[in-house]
Write a protein that holds these residues in place. Structure first.
Motif, PDB file in Angstrom:
ATOM      1  N   ASP A 114      -1.958  -4.912   1.492  1.00 28.25           N
ATOM      2  CA  ASP A 114      -0.885  -5.851   1.809  1.00 28.25           C
ATOM      3  C   ASP A 114      -0.154  -5.358   3.052  1.00 28.25           C
ATOM      4  OD1 ASP A 114      -0.607  -7.781  -0.696  1.00 28.25           O
ATOM      5  OD2 ASP A 114      -0.962  -5.778  -1.487  1.00 28.25           O
ATOM      6  N   TYR A 115       0.670  -6.240   3.643  1.00 26.72           N
ATOM      7  CA  TYR A 115       1.459  -5.839   4.810  1.00 26.72           C
ATOM      8  C   TYR A 115       2.833  -5.318   4.416  1.00 26.72           C
ATOM      9  CZ  TYR A 115       3.477 -10.490   4.138  1.00 26.72           C
ATOM     10  OH  TYR A 115       4.069 -11.599   3.594  1.00 26.72           O
ATOM     11  N   SER A 116       3.174  -5.391   3.109  1.00 26.45           N
ATOM     12  CA  SER A 116       4.453  -4.914   2.609  1.00 26.45           C
ATOM     13  C   SER A 116       4.282  -4.508   1.152  1.00 26.45           C
ATOM     14  CB  SER A 116       5.515  -6.012   2.724  1.00 26.45           C
ATOM     15  OG  SER A 116       6.701  -5.653   2.030  1.00 26.45           O
ATOM     16  N   ASP A 117       5.074  -3.542   0.711  1.00 25.59           N
ATOM     17  CA  ASP A 117       5.014  -3.160  -0.695  1.00 25.59           C
ATOM     18  C   ASP A 117       5.972  -3.997  -1.546  1.00 25.59           C
ATOM     19  OD1 ASP A 117       7.463  -2.180   0.078  1.00 25.59           O
ATOM     20  OD2 ASP A 117       6.998  -0.081  -0.356  1.00 25.59           O
ATOM     21  N   SER A 166      -1.565  -4.184 -11.505  1.00 24.58           N
ATOM     22  CA  SER A 166      -2.611  -4.257 -12.528  1.00 24.58           C
ATOM     23  C   SER A 166      -3.195  -2.874 -12.807  1.00 24.58           C
ATOM     24  CB  SER A 166      -3.730  -5.189 -12.066  1.00 24.58           C
ATOM     25  OG  SER A 166      -4.850  -5.106 -12.930  1.00 24.58           O
ATOM     26  N   LYS A 167      -3.525  -2.653 -14.047  1.00 22.79           N
ATOM     27  CA  LYS A 167      -4.160  -1.377 -14.407  1.00 22.79           C
ATOM     28  C   LYS A 167      -5.558  -1.265 -13.802  1.00 22.79           C
ATOM     29  CE  LYS A 167      -6.376  -2.646 -18.825  1.00 22.79           C
ATOM     30  NZ  LYS A 167      -6.409  -2.371 -20.283  1.00 22.79           N
ATOM     31  N   TYR A 168      -6.088  -2.386 -13.318  1.00 24.80           N
ATOM     32  CA  TYR A 168      -7.417  -2.389 -12.705  1.00 24.80           C
ATOM     33  C   TYR A 168      -7.376  -2.129 -11.200  1.00 24.80           C
ATOM     34  CZ  TYR A 168      -8.883  -4.448 -17.130  1.00 24.80           C
ATOM     35  OH  TYR A 168      -9.130  -4.668 -18.464  1.00 24.80           O
ATOM     36  N   CYS A 169      -6.186  -1.942 -10.656  1.00 26.87           N
ATOM     37  CA  CYS A 169      -6.053  -1.632  -9.235  1.00 26.87           C
ATOM     38  C   CYS A 169      -6.204  -0.128  -9.036  1.00 26.87           C
ATOM     39  CB  CYS A 169      -4.702  -2.106  -8.699  1.00 26.87           C
ATOM     40  SG  CYS A 169      -4.488  -1.821  -6.929  1.00 26.87           S
ATOM     41  N   SER A 170      -7.195   0.282  -8.266  1.00 18.86           N
ATOM     42  CA  SER A 170      -7.492   1.701  -8.088  1.00 18.86           C
ATOM     43  C   SER A 170      -6.714   2.340  -6.944  1.00 18.86           C
ATOM     44  CB  SER A 170      -8.994   1.887  -7.821  1.00 18.86           C
ATOM     45  OG  SER A 170      -9.781   1.197  -8.768  1.00 18.86           O
ATOM     46  N   GLU A 171      -6.375   1.551  -5.933  1.00 23.75           N
ATOM     47  CA  GLU A 171      -5.733   2.107  -4.742  1.00 23.75           C
ATOM     48  C   GLU A 171      -4.869   1.023  -4.093  1.00 23.75           C
ATOM     49  OE1 GLU A 171      -7.062   4.452  -0.597  1.00 23.75           O
ATOM     50  OE2 GLU A 171      -8.578   3.732  -2.024  1.00 23.75           O
ATOM     51  N   LYS A 172      -3.704   1.432  -3.569  1.00 20.66           N
ATOM     52  CA  LYS A 172      -2.798   0.504  -2.901  1.00 20.66           C
ATOM     53  C   LYS A 172      -2.572   0.963  -1.461  1.00 20.66           C
ATOM     54  CE  LYS A 172      -0.288   0.149  -7.289  1.00 20.66           C
ATOM     55  NZ  LYS A 172       1.047   0.290  -7.940  1.00 20.66           N
ATOM     56  N   LEU A 173      -2.738   0.036  -0.517  1.00 17.04           N
ATOM     57  CA  LEU A 173      -2.563   0.368   0.889  1.00 17.04           C
ATOM     58  C   LEU A 173      -1.633  -0.637   1.563  1.00 17.04           C
ATOM     59  CD1 LEU A 173      -6.287   1.057   1.891  1.00 17.04           C
ATOM     60  CD2 LEU A 173      -4.546   2.750   1.297  1.00 17.04           C
ATOM     61  N   ILE A 174      -0.889  -0.166   2.539  1.00 17.79           N
ATOM     62  CA  ILE A 174      -0.053  -1.026   3.375  1.00 17.79           C
ATOM     63  C   ILE A 174      -0.653  -1.037   4.778  1.00 17.79           C
ATOM     64  CG2 ILE A 174       2.230  -1.454   4.339  1.00 17.79           C
ATOM     65  CD1 ILE A 174       2.062  -1.871   1.332  1.00 17.79           C
ATOM     66  N   ALA A 175      -0.979  -2.217   5.253  1.00 20.20           N
ATOM     67  CA  ALA A 175      -1.615  -2.375   6.560  1.00 20.20           C
ATOM     68  C   ALA A 175      -0.651  -3.048   7.535  1.00 20.20           C
ATOM     69  CB  ALA A 175      -2.875  -3.220   6.417  1.00 20.20           C
ATOM     70  N   PRO A 176      -0.917  -2.973   8.838  1.00 18.53           N
ATOM     71  CA  PRO A 176      -0.136  -3.765   9.798  1.00 18.53           C
ATOM     72  C   PRO A 176      -0.244  -5.250   9.464  1.00 18.53           C
ATOM     73  CG  PRO A 176      -1.464  -2.116  10.922  1.00 18.53           C
ATOM     74  CD  PRO A 176      -1.917  -2.110   9.504  1.00 18.53           C
ATOM     75  N   TYR A 205      -1.120  -8.997   9.452  1.00 20.94           N
ATOM     76  CA  TYR A 205      -2.346  -9.644   9.925  1.00 20.94           C
ATOM     77  C   TYR A 205      -2.114 -10.620  11.080  1.00 20.94           C
ATOM     78  CZ  TYR A 205      -0.495 -13.149   6.683  1.00 20.94           C
ATOM     79  OH  TYR A 205       0.330 -14.025   6.017  1.00 20.94           O
ATOM     80  N   ARG A 206      -0.877 -11.073  11.286  1.00 16.92           N
ATOM     81  CA  ARG A 206      -0.599 -11.969  12.408  1.00 16.92           C
ATOM     82  C   ARG A 206       0.238 -11.297  13.489  1.00 16.92           C
ATOM     83  NH1 ARG A 206       0.736 -17.895   9.715  1.00 16.92           N
ATOM     84  NH2 ARG A 206      -1.410 -18.668   9.687  1.00 16.92           N
ATOM     85  N   GLN A 207       1.270 -10.605  13.076  1.00 13.98           N
ATOM     86  CA  GLN A 207       2.178  -9.984  14.039  1.00 13.98           C
ATOM     87  C   GLN A 207       1.512  -8.840  14.796  1.00 13.98           C
ATOM     88  OE1 GLN A 207       5.638  -8.892  11.767  1.00 13.98           O
ATOM     89  NE2 GLN A 207       6.014 -10.988  11.068  1.00 13.98           N
ATOM     90  N   ASN A 208       0.608  -8.137  14.114  1.00  9.93           N
ATOM     91  CA  ASN A 208      -0.100  -7.005  14.742  1.00  9.93           C
ATOM     92  C   ASN A 208      -1.593  -7.110  14.426  1.00  9.93           C
ATOM     93  OD1 ASN A 208       2.359  -5.347  15.619  1.00  9.93           O
ATOM     94  ND2 ASN A 208       2.737  -5.598  13.442  1.00  9.93           N
ATOM     95  N   LYS A 209      -2.193  -8.193  14.895  1.00 13.51           N
ATOM     96  CA  LYS A 209      -3.553  -8.527  14.497  1.00 13.51           C
ATOM     97  C   LYS A 209      -4.572  -7.433  14.845  1.00 13.51           C
ATOM     98  CE  LYS A 209      -4.630 -12.794  15.230  1.00 13.51           C
ATOM     99  NZ  LYS A 209      -5.099 -14.040  15.908  1.00 13.51           N
ATOM    100  N   GLU A 210      -4.518  -6.946  16.053  1.00 15.12           N
ATOM    101  CA  GLU A 210      -5.502  -5.934  16.451  1.00 15.12           C
ATOM    102  C   GLU A 210      -5.310  -4.628  15.686  1.00 15.12           C
ATOM    103  OE1 GLU A 210      -5.635  -5.446  20.657  1.00 15.12           O
ATOM    104  OE2 GLU A 210      -6.288  -7.507  21.038  1.00 15.12           O
ATOM    105  N   ASP A 211      -4.063  -4.280  15.415  1.00 13.02           N
ATOM    106  CA  ASP A 211      -3.804  -3.078  14.614  1.00 13.02           C
ATOM    107  C   ASP A 211      -4.306  -3.267  13.184  1.00 13.02           C
ATOM    108  OD1 ASP A 211      -2.624  -1.870  16.774  1.00 13.02           O
ATOM    109  OD2 ASP A 211      -0.563  -2.320  16.154  1.00 13.02           O
ATOM    110  N   PHE A 212      -4.184  -4.479  12.676  1.00 13.86           N
ATOM    111  CA  PHE A 212      -4.678  -4.788  11.331  1.00 13.86           C
ATOM    112  C   PHE A 212      -6.189  -4.598  11.267  1.00 13.86           C
ATOM    113  CE2 PHE A 212      -6.480  -8.156   8.538  1.00 13.86           C
ATOM    114  CZ  PHE A 212      -6.063  -7.645   7.311  1.00 13.86           C
ATOM    115  N   ILE A 213      -6.900  -5.117  12.251  1.00 10.58           N
ATOM    116  CA  ILE A 213      -8.357  -4.973  12.289  1.00 10.58           C
ATOM    117  C   ILE A 213      -8.742  -3.499  12.434  1.00 10.58           C
ATOM    118  CG2 ILE A 213     -10.453  -5.546  13.569  1.00 10.58           C
ATOM    119  CD1 ILE A 213      -9.281  -7.864  11.921  1.00 10.58           C
TER     120      ILE A 213
END
Length: 392
Positions: free
Chosen positions: A35-38, A46-56, A58-66
């Motif tokens: 996600d872009y925010s926590d 969910s108990k089935y979620c193994s890992e959580k990440l925060i990314a740039p 997807y629109r405001q910083n598209k190239e950083d997201f990729i």
């Protein structure tokens, strides 16, 4: 089966991401919520979620997201499966498809096809070329625009965005319904000021229960391998909204139309075609296509089509046996929170009675959020909603 490939799920701040995480996690697949925010990412609880990440963003910083996605994939022992759970993520993936396919397993191989299928104007042209009925449409820049509206489309009609996600983000609705020329001009001005492209379409007659879907998975040969059909009962916002109470129903005509169309355009992966049955003619009109996991994914899972897992297995080289749901299960998808809002509006406008609503509820359910086996996301959701109400 050893699951070496992780599943990277884009967007856990809505129940589509939550259902995707659950559908994969129950099979022991390592799921990564991006996600872009926590904030408000209740699906990642969910108990089935193994890992959580925060990314740039997807629109405001598209190239950083990729770059973020590629950097993550480089660190893995096997290419992850990439599953977007929102249209905006799909658009970005489609734009950078050639780059991302070097690092991720993604169903579609033709860059731009997902975007063309999502865009209402290009979809209209695709469907017309393939002989599929679509609502009569007038484009804003056409000659004799208002004359065509009055003679071909007629009032009331809808002003519809070509890019739904941008329109919903701006106006918090899917369309503008207009009843006369003055309202049409006002709607067009709003869209123009927001720099959003729109088209004008005829409203196909029929209540919301005339909305149906063809839900299908197409393999890497662009052939339908798994499918079912569904019928909407209620949506929110009412009349032109998203599913809040939808049931599985076997409608073979939709397979005949939908499978042929998707195969003809070379589609790969999961797609949901929304149709509306004309109350006067009985003909089915293609309304739109969802090119990512959809609202009632939990219903598809409950009736025997685990779309995220079907996707995962095929992309990792161990495809599941083809399957179609060719009987009526009577099961319904239910998003209680928005259905309560919809029921209020249906009753207020006289489209349904309280008796109609109560009599509809006695069916086996597939819940949008609630799961006795995995309750934490539900508690997080209610905490989020309580916080919003308190701020108001």
């Amino acid at each position: 089966m050893e699951n070496k490939n992780k599943a990277v799920i884009l967007g856990s701040n809505y129940y589509i991401g939550l259902s995707t995480i659950r559908c994969l996690g129950i099979h022991g697949i390592y799921t990564v919520a991006v996600d872009y925010s926590d904030k408000n990412r209740y699906g990642a609880e969910s108990k089935y979620c193994s890992e959580k990440l925060i990314a740039p963003h997807y629109r405001q910083n598209k190239e950083d997201f990729i770059s973020f996605l590629k950097d993550y994939a480089r660190k893995q022992s096997a290419p992850p499966v990439l599953i977007p759970c929102h249209d905006s993520y799909v658009e970005v993936i489609d734009e950078y498809l050639d780059e991302l396919k070097e690092y991720y397993l993604i169903p579609q191989t033709e860059k731009g096809l997902y975007t063309r299928a999502m865009n209402k104007e290009t979809l209209h042209r695709l469907a017309t070329e393939k002989g599929v009925l679509v609502p009569e449409t007038v484009r804003v820049n056409e000659d004799n625009f208002f004359e065509k509206i009055e003679t071909i489309i007629k009032y009331p009609c809808i002003v519809k965005p070509t890019d739904s996600s941008s329109f919903v983000a701006k106006f918090r609705r899917k369309i503008f319904k207009v009843n006369n020329r003055k309202e049409l001009e006002e709607a067009l001005e709003k869209a123009h000021n927001a720099e959003l492209e729109v088209i004008v379409q005829r409203i196909i007659p029929g209540f919301d229960d005339h909305m149906h879907t063809f839900d299908a998975y197409l393999n890497q040969d662009a052939k339908v391998t798994h499918w079912t059909t569904c019928q909407k009962f209620r949506q929110y916002p009412i009349n032109f909204g998203a599913s809040v109470y939808t049931g599985q129903k076997y409608i073979p005509e939709l397979y005949e139309i939908g499978a042929k169309f998707l195969e003809d355009i070379g589609y790969k992966g999961f797609a949901e075609i929304e149709f509306k049955k004309d109350a006067e003619t009985g003909k089915y009109y293609l309304i739109e296509i969802n090119v990512r996991i959809t609202n009632f994914n939990s219903l598809l899972y409950k009736v025997g089509l685990n779309i995220p897992y079907i996707t995962y297995r095929e992309l990792t080289g161990e495809p599941l046996e083809p399957k179609a749901i060719t009987e009526n299960t009577n099961r319904v998808f239910w998003y209680l929170y928005e259905d309560l809002l919809a029921i209020r509006d249906y009753i207020k406008t006289g489209q349904l009675s309280l008796g109609d609503v109560i009599s509809s509820l006695f069916k086996p359910k597939a819940y949008a959020i609630w799961s006795l086996d995995d309750p934490k996301p539900t508690f997080s959701f209610f905490k989020m909603m309580a916080s919003k109400l308190f701020k108001r």
